[in-house]
Design a protein around this motif. Structure first.
Motif, PDB file in Angstrom:
ATOM      1  N   ALA A  14       0.766  -1.299  -0.045  1.00  0.00           N
ATOM      2  CA  ALA A  14      -0.061   0.026  -0.112  1.00  0.00           C
ATOM      3  C   ALA A  14       0.972   1.242   0.029  1.00  0.00           C
ATOM      4  N   VAL A  15       2.186   1.141   0.644  1.00  0.00           N
ATOM      5  CA  VAL A  15       2.865   2.419   0.650  1.00  0.00           C
ATOM      6  C   VAL A  15       3.942   2.277  -0.719  1.00  0.00           C
ATOM      7  N   HIS A  16       4.509   1.082  -0.804  1.00  0.00           N
ATOM      8  CA  HIS A  16       5.407   1.112  -1.888  1.00  0.00           C
ATOM      9  C   HIS A  16       4.950   1.426  -3.351  1.00  0.00           C
ATOM     10  N   ALA A  17       3.570   0.884  -3.506  1.00  0.00           N
ATOM     11  CA  ALA A  17       2.875   1.013  -5.022  1.00  0.00           C
ATOM     12  C   ALA A  17       2.298   2.193  -5.121  1.00  0.00           C
ATOM     13  N   LEU A  18       2.421   3.290  -4.110  1.00  0.00           N
ATOM     14  CA  LEU A  18       2.006   4.669  -4.613  1.00  0.00           C
ATOM     15  C   LEU A  18       2.616   5.378  -5.712  1.00  0.00           C
ATOM     16  N   ALA A  30      -1.358   6.521   3.712  1.00  0.00           N
ATOM     17  CA  ALA A  30      -1.455   5.323   3.055  1.00  0.00           C
ATOM     18  C   ALA A  30      -1.451   4.205   3.977  1.00  0.00           C
ATOM     19  N   LEU A  31      -0.318   4.296   4.886  1.00  0.00           N
ATOM     20  CA  LEU A  31       0.230   3.420   5.717  1.00  0.00           C
ATOM     21  C   LEU A  31      -1.077   3.262   6.980  1.00  0.00           C
ATOM     22  N   VAL A  32      -1.228   4.257   7.460  1.00  0.00           N
ATOM     23  CA  VAL A  32      -2.281   4.427   8.663  1.00  0.00           C
ATOM     24  C   VAL A  32      -3.561   3.552   8.128  1.00  0.00           C
ATOM     25  N   ARG A  33      -3.740   4.322   6.682  1.00  0.00           N
ATOM     26  CA  ARG A  33      -5.259   3.558   6.545  1.00  0.00           C
ATOM     27  C   ARG A  33      -5.171   2.126   6.132  1.00  0.00           C
ATOM     28  N   ALA A  34      -3.937   1.551   5.441  1.00  0.00           N
ATOM     29  CA  ALA A  34      -3.713   0.143   5.194  1.00  0.00           C
ATOM     30  C   ALA A  34      -3.401  -0.769   6.690  1.00  0.00           C
TER      31      ALA A  34
END
Length: 352
Positions: A14-18, A30-34
């Motif tokens: 979720a973070v690396h694919a941004l 993105a991290l806190v949502r994932a």
């Protein structure tokens, strides 16, 4: 309870694919949502503590601190549940990095009991922290992005190291129990076919013990914990606990080893190496007698796994290369001696 490894991979992705490169604040959101979706939480808050370089002002303090806050609420979350959560502190080495608050408390407890997800979250936050500090340093001093590159390299390296460690522990530890279970099942089938009901019932009791033991090994591997007998009582007690139920394995222990302890990394490495060598003997020499010998010398700790199987020609690449690599990580060596009709001897030595 911890979830499957693919859930951790989805949080990382979720973070690396941004698309990007994305700003660090976008990565954090993105991290806190994932993290919230992975934990099935009502809400997640991350307070990221930054240790910033000195300001470009002679009168300013030598170092500054800044707290960045990131929050996510599930759209249909219960408002009352958002007010009550469990907090988990994350550290980068010895430095306090972030406080993660998850509601409801049961979702926070799941994160607390999920070491792989905690590690991945800490590494991602360490990366984001490094990016924010590097950006601040560039604004203040026009510095380079070496900190960012280093943090990303450390994060990628640590994730890969943990993945390899888990794969290796499953191979060296759990596989031994799987082979033993297969052998016990085959024995029960044979005895039932021969009409030996009493012997079959006896082996079914041993099979139940092996199932319980296998469950414990898989649990301790997944959570990164050592076997309880190994952690509490040492190498000899842990090996006896694992091998006593196996009728085809004999244990020959130097009396001087009884109650003796070694560094934790040495005990765990030798323990898993012995189990893997025994599992390998059961796989390639089914029904053969196997003897594990443990000796201590003034130089260090020695073990040997010998079987009475058919043996094999040892020309060519070194057998059990992965096992040799495991022993090398603690300064040990491995040798394999075998020949057609001569059985096989796997010998390891660790200098203490």
């Amino acid at each position: 309870m911890p979830g499957p490894p693919q859930d951790v991979a989805r949080v990382v992705e979720a973070v690396h694919a941004l698309p990007g490169p994305p700003p660090p604040d976008v990565q954090a959101r993105a991290l806190v949502r994932a993290l919230g979706e992975c934990l099935d939480a009502e809400s997640v808050s991350i307070d990221l503590w930054l240790a910033l370089p000195p300001a470009d002002d002679p009168g300013a303090p030598a170092a500054r601190e800044d707290v960045r806050e990131y929050h996510w609420d599930r759209p249909d979350a219960d408002r009352a549940a958002r007010r009550d959560g469990a907090s988990i502190r994350l550290y980068d080495d010895e430095r306090f990095l972030a406080e993660v608050t998850v509601a409801p408390p049961r979702a926070g407890e799941r994160l607390r009991r999920w070491p792989e997800l905690r590690t991945a979250t800490g590494l991602l936050l360490s990366d984001i922290d490094a990016q924010l500090r590097a950006a601040d340093a560039r604004r203040l001093t026009g510095g380079s992005i070496a900190l960012l590159a280093d943090a990303r390299s450390r994060a990628a390296g640590e994730i890969e190291r943990q993945r390899y460690q888990l794969e290796r522990d499953l191979h060296d530890g759990a596989q031994h129990h799987m082979v033993a279970l297969q052998m016990s099942l085959a024995m029960v089938e044979h005895q039932l076919g021969a009409g030996s009901t009493t012997e079959a019932v006896h082996h079914l009791d041993r099979l139940r013990q092996l199932l319980a033991s296998t469950e414990e090994v898989l649990h301790t591997t997944a959570t990164g914990l050592l076997s309880r007998p190994l952690a509490e009582h040492g190498l000899v007690a842990a090996l006896r606990s694992r091998l006593d139920p196996l009728e085809t394995v004999a244990l020959d222990v130097d009396p001087l080893l009884t109650g003796r302890r070694y560094p934790a990394e040495v005990e765990s490495t030798v323990y898993l190496a012995c189990l893997e060598a025994i599992s390998n003997a059961h796989k390639h020499a089914p029904g053969a007698e196997v003897t594990l010998t443990l000796r201590t010398t003034v130089q260090g700790l020695c073990f040997e796994v010998a079987d009475t199987g058919p043996g094999f020609a040892t020309g060519g690449p070194m057998p059990l290369r992965y096992l040799a690599a495991r022993l090398e990580s603690v300064g040990g060596t491995l040798s394999v001696r075998s020949g057609p009709g001569e059985g096989t001897r796997v010998t390891g030595f660790v200098t203490i």
